[in-house]
Write a protein that holds these residues in place. Sequence first.
Motif, short mmCIF file in Angstrom:
data_model
loop_
_atom_site.label_atom_id
_atom_site.label_comp_id
_atom_site.label_asym_id
_atom_site.label_seq_id
_atom_site.Cartn_x
_atom_site.Cartn_y
_atom_site.Cartn_z
N ARG A 60 0.85 -1.19 0.00
CA ARG A 60 0.00 0.00 0.00
C ARG A 60 0.89 1.24 0.00
O ARG A 60 1.71 1.43 0.89
CB ARG A 60 -0.89 0.00 1.24
N SER A 62 2.02 4.95 0.56
CA SER A 62 1.67 5.87 1.66
C SER A 62 2.20 7.28 1.45
O SER A 62 2.06 8.15 2.31
CB SER A 62 2.23 5.32 2.98
N TYR A 77 5.82 3.09 1.15
CA TYR A 77 4.72 2.17 1.45
C TYR A 77 4.74 1.86 2.93
O TYR A 77 5.80 1.86 3.56
CB TYR A 77 4.81 0.89 0.61
N PHE A 117 -4.58 -5.40 5.50
CA PHE A 117 -3.19 -4.93 5.52
C PHE A 117 -2.53 -5.09 6.89
O PHE A 117 -3.17 -4.89 7.92
CB PHE A 117 -3.13 -3.47 5.09
N GLY A 168 -2.42 5.62 -1.45
CA GLY A 168 -3.57 4.73 -1.66
C GLY A 168 -3.44 3.81 -2.85
O GLY A 168 -4.20 2.85 -2.98
N LEU A 170 -2.09 0.73 -5.01
CA LEU A 170 -1.72 -0.61 -4.57
C LEU A 170 -0.75 -1.21 -5.59
O LEU A 170 -0.90 -0.98 -6.80
CB LEU A 170 -2.95 -1.51 -4.46
#
Length: 203
Positions: A60, A62, A77, A117, A168, A170
């Motif tokens: 993910r 960040s 991430y 997650f 957000g 992926l």
Amino acid sequence: MKIICVGRNYADHAKELGNSIPDEPVIFMKPKSALLQSHTPFYYPEFTNELHYECEIVLRVSKNGKYIQEKHASNYYDAVTVGIDFTARDLQDELKKKGLPWEKAKAFDNSAVVGKFIPITPDFNRKNISFSLLKNGEKVQDGNSGQMIFSIDKIIENISNYFSLNIGDLIFTGTPAGVGECVTGDVLEGFIDKQSLFSVEIR
Ligand code: MG
């Protein structure tokens, strides 16, 4: 958000599909509509007769970034899980033969399953993430991030040369060997170590 996927990132998987080992990451994308919402069933698509699971480590994003160097990649991430890159293999083979893009075979609605997650802690070892997939309770895939041809941080560097990363987004990091067919009624469950992170039934 967008979903960025790496193909052929494990030598044993490249081999099982008869593909050569790439010298640069193979990248494709799935749109937001590909994301299967949690606790939603997955319906077998009508345009395929050979649906395959591919279990993969998912990151993910960040932090927003572009031209991210490998040595800084871990700042971009903050969480990891496993997911499924559902693939209509018969359709993909057809498209590949014609030299056409893969999207119809890989980016269709609900083709991206993403587990719960796990936040990344300071002692997290990104080079040793063990993961596995059970089909109807039987192990069909297992892998470790240490077997990747392009490491997680190398992938981030490469992707961000072409596509800005946004909070957000992926990233699917590729599947190890053992991909295979699934049919209506199958239940797929993904793990990192012994922790179950998703379970999806094919309807
Ligand atoms: Mg894949």
